[in-house]
Design an enzyme around this catalytic site. Structure first.
Site, PDB file in Angstrom:
ATOM      1  N   ASN A   9       0.889  -1.162   0.000  1.00 16.97           N
ATOM      2  CA  ASN A   9       0.000   0.000   0.000  1.00 16.97           C
ATOM      3  C   ASN A   9       0.930   1.216   0.000  1.00 16.97           C
ATOM      4  O   ASN A   9       1.481   1.582   1.035  1.00 16.97           O
ATOM      5  CB  ASN A   9      -0.873  -0.041   1.260  1.00 16.97           C
ATOM      6  N   ARG A  93      -2.646  -1.955  -3.510  1.00 18.68           N
ATOM      7  CA  ARG A  93      -3.815  -1.107  -3.354  1.00 18.68           C
ATOM      8  C   ARG A  93      -3.688   0.061  -4.327  1.00 18.68           C
ATOM      9  O   ARG A  93      -2.699   0.796  -4.292  1.00 18.68           O
ATOM     10  CB  ARG A  93      -3.855  -0.581  -1.930  1.00 18.68           C
ATOM     11  N   HIS A 181     -12.684   3.551  -0.161  1.00 19.66           N
ATOM     12  CA  HIS A 181     -12.640   2.584   0.950  1.00 19.66           C
ATOM     13  C   HIS A 181     -13.279   1.250   0.552  1.00 19.66           C
ATOM     14  O   HIS A 181     -13.723   0.476   1.394  1.00 19.66           O
ATOM     15  CB  HIS A 181     -13.345   3.119   2.222  1.00 19.66           C
ATOM     16  N   ARG A 241      -9.460  16.221   6.439  1.00 24.43           N
ATOM     17  CA  ARG A 241     -10.273  16.580   5.255  1.00 24.43           C
ATOM     18  C   ARG A 241     -11.643  17.074   5.716  1.00 24.43           C
ATOM     19  O   ARG A 241     -12.188  16.586   6.701  1.00 24.43           O
ATOM     20  CB  ARG A 241     -10.463  15.357   4.350  1.00 24.43           C
ATOM     21  N   GLU A 383      -8.107  -4.640   4.948  1.00 25.79           N
ATOM     22  CA  GLU A 383      -7.996  -4.369   3.510  1.00 25.79           C
ATOM     23  C   GLU A 383      -6.876  -5.181   2.869  1.00 25.79           C
ATOM     24  O   GLU A 383      -6.999  -5.641   1.736  1.00 25.79           O
ATOM     25  CB  GLU A 383      -7.732  -2.865   3.299  1.00 25.79           C
TER      26      GLU A 383
END
Ligand code: ADP
Length: 404
Positions: A9, A93, A181, A241, A383
């Site tokens: 990732n 990813r 996601h 964010r 993940e």
């Protein structure tokens, strides 16, 4: 000799890795860690499956490490510690698959060229996600590599859930809601049938609350709507964010505050959210521990925004049977889970306080009372395991195809 799948990732300044052993059809974690601070103070650390440190190296303050150097270091480390293991493939990813890549894909120069073209849709992430694939392909051309996309899980959404009310001259460029996601949501969807069969079959909202945060409305385990849209800045308030914002604010920043696109990007992605509102930190733990009024307000707004967006997801589902909390805050903060469930009590969620208090320690459980109309759950996401499963499936298929 055991086969191993490596999952990477990669971001702008870090590369996280997990290596999985393949035992039969099962994947077992053997090593994980990261190289971070690539261009500021590079630091590598690795752990075994028990969480014991197996490697560490610092390059010092001000040192610069290219992604290729970090991957070379990681490769040497894994070879040194991988006695009895054989690397059979790498899963990556990749944030954006665009409209075309709605499933994981074995990479090739042509696929990478297509993924490059999606960079304008995710300029902060896409190039860094792709870079390691090219680096590894150059050094080890025969090694299968699989790209797994954060957008792919949402491909099941109806066109109406993906559309913006903009003219076609804009939307024809791929300007629509994609959702992110997805690998986390796909993992939760895969875990639900065993943990909560009714939630797996029913109308479930999954709350991925990490540094980035979003909600996904699932019907029978398929994405129906999500709070993130064209980019990963939409929807919920996050660590740094802003989430959902009146687009008129952007025009105001341009016209009245004299900001340019890069200034605005910095505000939206790095200076807003928990950090911007509190002025203290983007880390939920720090805010929950703070006695400052601004910290309290930031957490209040964080919970309020989840409550509002939960209503929107419930409307997309025409009702709600279950809610699942996951990722850093969702898995570990009983206080935020409690407050979100209180904000959503009108849906018929009744929290079991002691189950909620124990859930963090247990790593996954039902946290609503037996009589709660809507059930609530904590399920740790994974993940990387999802990526490893996809990589293994595609590599197996490729091998079978080659053998036929
Ligand atoms: P990422 O999105 O980068 O993978 P994580 O899923 O690890 O991030 O989530 C990071 C967030 O989880 C941070 O805001 C951190 O403060 C929060 N977090 C982790 N543990 C706890 C805890 N025990 N209580 C509250 N927040 C926590």
């Amino acid at each position: 000799m055991a086969d191993v799948i490596l999952v990477l990732n990669a971001g702008s300044s870090s590369i996280k890795f997990r290596a999985f052993d393949i035992e039969g059809a099962q994947l077992a974690l053997v090593s994980h860690g990261q190289v971070e601070g690539l261009f500021t103070a590079p630091h590598f650390v690795a752990y075994n499956a028990k969480g014991e440190k197996t490697g560490e190296k610092s390059w010092g303050e001000g040192a610069k490490l290219e992604h290729s150097d970090a991957i070379a270091h990681l490769g040497a480390f894994l070879r040194g510690h991988g006695a009895g293991h054989r690397l059979i493939g790498v899963g990556h990813r990749v944030v954006h698959g665009g409209a075309h890549f709605t499933k994981p894909v074995l990479t090739s120069p042509e696929v990478l060229d297509q993924l490059d073209k999606l960079t304008p849709l995710a300029p902060l992430h896409q190039p860094h996600n792709i870079k390691p694939i090219r680096i590894i392909a150059e050094r080890n051309p025969g090694l299968p590599q699989v790209a797994c996309f954060d957008t792919a899980f949402h491909a099941t959404q109806a066109p109406i859930a993906q559309a913006f009310a903009l003219p076609e001259s804009i939307t024809k460029n791929g300007v629509r809601r994609y959702g992110f996601h997805g690998l986390s949501y796909e993992y939760i969807a895969s875990a639900l049938p065993d943990i909560a069969p009714e939630a797996a079959r029913g109308r479930t909202v999954v709350a991925h609350l990490g540094n980035g945060a979003s909600l996904c409305a699932m019907r029978a385990g398929k994405s129906v709507a999500s709070t993130m849209g064209f980019t990963a800045v939409d929807g919920l308030m996050m660590g740094t964010r802003c989430g959902n914002l009146d687009p008129g604010v952007l025009l105001y920043m341009l016209d009245e505050l004299g900001m340019n696109a890069r200034d605005i990007e910095d505000v939206l992605y790095r200076q807003s959210g928990l950090l911007g509102v509190s002025g203290i930190s983007g880390d939920m733990r720090a805010l929950l521990a703070s006695s400052e009024e601004r910290a309290r307000f930031a957490v209040d707004l964080y919970v309020y925004r989840i409550g509002r967006e939960l209503g929107s997801m419930g409307a997309a589902l025409q009702g709600l049977d279950a809610i699942v909390f996951t990722a850093g805050i969702g898995e570990h903060s009983k206080e935020i889970r409690q407050r979100v469930c209180e904000a959503a009590a009108w849906w018929g969620i009744e929290l079991d306080a002691s189950a909620n208090a124990d859930a963090s320690a247990n790593g996954g459980a039902r946290i609503s009372t037996a009589s709660s109309k809507v059930s609530a759950w904590v399920i740790p996401t994974n993940e990387e395991l999802m990526i490893a499963r996809h990589a293994l499936a595609l590599i197996d298929r490729q091998r079978k195809g080659a053998a036929e």
